[in-house]
Design a protein around this motif. Sequence first.
Motif: not given
Ligand code: FE2
Length: 410
Positions: A158, A191, A194, A222, A266
């Motif tokens: 990730e 992600d 992110n 994610h 998440e």
């Molecule tokens: Fe994550």
Amino acid sequence: MTLSAPAAPPPASRHRDPYGVGLAYRFTVHREALAHRDEIDLLEISTEDYIVRERRTYADPDERLLREALSAFPCVAHGLSLSIGTVGEPPGHYLDATNRLLAETGMEVFSEHLAFHRVDGDDLTMFLAIPFEEAAVKWVAENYRFVRSRLGRPFALENVTYPFPVPHCPLDEAGFLRRVCEETDCTLLLDVTNVFNNSRNHGYDPVEFFERLPMERVSQMHLAGGFQHPNGRWEDSHSAPVMDEVWPLFDEAVRRAVNVRAIILERDSSLQPFDSVMDDLRKAREIFYSHRPLAAPFREDLPPIADGIPAPDPLAEDYAGLRGYQRALMGRIAKPAFREAYRENAEQAALEYGLADSVWLRRLADGDERSMRYFESSWDEFAKEDEEVAKEYEQREWAQWAEQLGRGGW
Ligand SMILES: [Fe+2]
Ligand SMILES: [Fe+2]
């Protein structure tokens, strides 16, 4: 991990290849997740919750919730403590515990973070960027092959948020991820939040970032909520709805990632009202299924995993600069005496960790000062808290002994 009196483990095939849109499992919304079974395709289990004793005791002491979740949903596993970028001894205990958990639960799909946060036993518990350069690519690739062999399965890496990129590196984040993919057969857990936060915090274009990644290697994604601090910094707090700006990026990412199989939302806190979680999940479903109504064929073409691949050698010459940098960086954060010495004479102090290379010294010296100060003070605070907890524990033990003595029990 010991699953106490395990019922018959779920058939492995159930967790072999989960497909669709699901949630990062949190035991606090166990009932709500079960109630929405028809809209949640899969769960992501944080392995940490079941391999760290204190966390297991707190979350799910008899593991009943885990067993229920496993039998109600296809599940994927997500780890936290690998620190694959650390040039050091592998965390054998963590890998053994992960192996046991995967074997006992039948979960087959695993992912970890492409980051480093632990050095010589000191764990910052916040992700730091791995230097975007070739020695680090080589280390991560070697370490990935070792861990893959130890776990007996490939796993996804990730992309994380990081407070600052290590300065004076020849690659950028996208270039580094691409090089890691070229040197390994890992897939990516992209992600998207992110990517958004890093792109804002470190000034790059997120769509161009996708452009430069091998998006066909993305197997999972994610999505998380976050916010912008008054100082302008974006954070993935996992405590809020997905930010408006992230949705179009998610759409773009799913469109490009032709092999993506699992999308995980998440949310760690502010899970009530659960409808607000479900709103995000429904939005994600709509986008995901508009691009990927049918699953791409499962990757059957993976090379067999060789047994017994040795751990990379942290003392190898190739890694001397990277290792010295990481140890000195953690020294600046976690070791007050080193901090002091470093302030007085950085070059001299760094020699303690065998760091003499001028490029690496510059990378250490020019790291973001504000972040470094933040890490230092958080570390000191944690250390104080740890000390107080230990003292309290000791006092409680003394009190118990005194009581025992008073009752003539000794
Ligand atoms: Fe994550
Ligand atoms: Fe993660």
